[in-house]
Design a protein around this motif. Sequence first.
Motif, mmCIF file in Angstrom:
data_model
loop_
_atom_site.group_PDB
_atom_site.id
_atom_site.type_symbol
_atom_site.label_atom_id
_atom_site.label_comp_id
_atom_site.label_asym_id
_atom_site.label_seq_id
_atom_site.Cartn_x
_atom_site.Cartn_y
_atom_site.Cartn_z
ATOM 1 N N PRO A 302 -12.078 8.522 0.534
ATOM 2 C CA PRO A 302 -11.277 9.725 0.758
ATOM 3 C C PRO A 302 -10.629 9.727 2.144
ATOM 4 O O PRO A 302 -11.164 9.136 3.078
ATOM 5 N N CYS A 303 -9.527 10.410 2.249
ATOM 6 C CA CYS A 303 -8.868 10.598 3.549
ATOM 7 C C CYS A 303 -9.472 11.845 4.192
ATOM 8 O O CYS A 303 -9.608 12.877 3.524
ATOM 9 N N PRO A 304 -9.852 11.773 5.471
ATOM 10 C CA PRO A 304 -10.477 12.949 6.100
ATOM 11 C C PRO A 304 -9.560 14.176 6.132
ATOM 12 O O PRO A 304 -10.047 15.299 6.252
ATOM 13 N N GLN A 346 0.122 15.668 5.426
ATOM 14 C CA GLN A 346 -1.119 16.081 6.106
ATOM 15 C C GLN A 346 -1.737 14.940 6.922
ATOM 16 O O GLN A 346 -2.689 15.131 7.667
ATOM 17 N N CYS A 347 -1.187 13.742 6.772
ATOM 18 C CA CYS A 347 -1.718 12.569 7.482
ATOM 19 C C CYS A 347 -1.560 12.752 8.998
ATOM 20 O O CYS A 347 -0.495 13.120 9.474
ATOM 21 N N VAL A 348 -2.658 12.498 9.735
ATOM 22 C CA VAL A 348 -2.587 12.611 11.197
ATOM 23 C C VAL A 348 -2.565 11.235 11.862
ATOM 24 O O VAL A 348 -2.664 11.111 13.073
ATOM 25 N N GLY A 349 -2.476 10.197 11.026
ATOM 26 C CA GLY A 349 -2.307 8.849 11.565
ATOM 27 C C GLY A 349 -3.548 8.202 12.141
ATOM 28 O O GLY A 349 -3.445 7.307 12.996
ATOM 29 N N CYS A 350 -4.745 8.586 11.671
ATOM 30 C CA CYS A 350 -5.972 7.999 12.226
ATOM 31 C C CYS A 350 -6.114 6.509 11.887
ATOM 32 O O CYS A 350 -6.799 5.766 12.572
ATOM 33 N N GLY A 351 -5.513 6.070 10.782
ATOM 34 C CA GLY A 351 -5.522 4.650 10.423
ATOM 35 C C GLY A 351 -6.745 4.178 9.657
ATOM 36 O O GLY A 351 -6.823 3.012 9.268
ATOM 37 N N LYS A 352 -7.687 5.075 9.410
ATOM 38 C CA LYS A 352 -8.932 4.700 8.717
ATOM 39 C C LYS A 352 -8.637 4.037 7.356
ATOM 40 O O LYS A 352 -9.246 3.029 7.003
ATOM 41 N N CYS A 353 -7.691 4.611 6.643
ATOM 42 C CA CYS A 353 -7.388 4.113 5.298
ATOM 43 C C CYS A 353 -6.867 2.675 5.309
ATOM 44 O O CYS A 353 -7.201 1.879 4.425
ATOM 45 N N GLU A 354 -6.066 2.339 6.297
ATOM 46 C CA GLU A 354 -5.412 1.020 6.305
ATOM 47 C C GLU A 354 -6.427 -0.116 6.421
ATOM 48 O O GLU A 354 -6.186 -1.221 5.942
ATOM 49 N N ILE A 363 0.016 2.130 5.250
ATOM 50 C CA ILE A 363 -0.103 3.424 4.557
ATOM 51 C C ILE A 363 0.545 4.566 5.342
ATOM 52 O O ILE A 363 1.295 5.377 4.786
ATOM 53 N N ARG A 364 0.289 4.608 6.661
ATOM 54 C CA ARG A 364 0.820 5.738 7.450
ATOM 55 C C ARG A 364 2.346 5.803 7.384
ATOM 56 O O ARG A 364 2.930 6.855 7.145
ATOM 57 N N GLU A 365 2.957 4.649 7.570
ATOM 58 C CA GLU A 365 4.426 4.598 7.558
ATOM 59 C C GLU A 365 4.965 4.964 6.167
ATOM 60 O O GLU A 365 5.904 5.757 6.023
#
Length: 396
Positions: A302-304, A346-354, A363-365
């Motif tokens: 999951p995304c935080p 809602q993405c804050v760009g933490c990068g965890k998912c990538e 993913i962020r881009e």
Amino acid sequence: MQYRKDKGGSELSVLGYGCMRFTKKGSGIDMDKAEREIMAAYEAGVNYFDTAYVYSGSEAAIGEIFERNHIREKIKIATKLPQYLIGSRAAIDKYFNEELSRLRTDYVDYYLMHHMTDVAMWEKLKKIGILDWIAEKKRSGAIRNIGFSYHGNTDNFLKILSDYDWDICQIQYNYFDEFSQAGVDGLRAAAAKGVPVVIMEPLRGGKLVNMLPDAAKKVMRGSERGWSAAEWGLRWLYNQPEVTVVLSGMNSLEMVRENCRVADEARVGEFTESDFKTLAEVSAKIREKEKVGCTGCRYCMPCPKGVDIPGAFRCYNTMYIESKAAGRFQYAQTVGLTKEPAFASQCVGCGKCEQHCPQNIPIREKLKEADRALRPLPYKAGIQIARRFMFRKGRG
Ligand code: SF4
Ligand code: SF4
């Protein structure tokens, strides 16, 4: 026709009649044509007919046709409560009674909560007394089986599934959407719980027939099976024992005949390695038109911040595989109209998912790009208004 059993042991035809695509005549349904098609399917053994309150004219049309042909007792009717319009117990009664009257019957075989996308919708229905209402209707015999139809993500499907002793559920599922919405995980979880699964959109609303790229058609032609594009899609579903009924919105005698033939011939487990390979290649050819090579594996979840990452990419891709409107509609429906929205923005760009993506997707881009394309200003405003309506308190 072959039959698979429901929870109580009743036999349901593996092919169900989806009653939302009858041919129109003037502002209504072409009743003579619909009657010929319905009766041809009935004669071929189809006994499951699916409609809904909001399918314009459909409940009244099939009610009239079943009555005129004296077959009400020989078939099963599935219809749906427009739960998104409801805010009180009195409203549930109002819609249900209207449906009985349109269908010219005093009972419904399968009554489904229509178009659930979020467990919050089920919680809302429970708050206004749906559990007592269901118990009462089941006791009186006005409802024989209770279920829900579903369009949200896998997590919410599993939550709704485990929250109640459902008799049936209906999901969108086809070889191209194996990992979308409830997906194969949802299908198997329902089957493991003994809940029969009805499949809608087995051919993605006909797109897996009419909008196949030439390269995909060529792959199918290369197989020795000689199956039509529709047949590939239907047989892939019948191959799975977890599938109970496959709905098809038939609106020609030719379609009724072809679908009944396939429902007669197809067998569980008939797919060979080579057949799976053919459909994997077909899917790959369709995916070549996609913008993001996301397979829907969900390793990034999951995304935080609650972003539905594969959901956003699936809708973004739909804009290029089908149409802009189809992708945007899907995005509003599955990501925007859940109690906790799951927008890409809602993405804050933490990068965890990538770190977890086996496809190495930036993913962020790509999320930023997807949200811009999927939610232009008028859509943003429309979704806001719909959210305010759906989640306002004390709606009656
Ligand atoms: S980068 Fe964005 S999408 Fe990915 S986990 Fe962080 S907040 Fe969620
Ligand atoms: S991990 Fe990558 S491929 Fe898998 S669902 Fe997430 S974005 Fe898609």
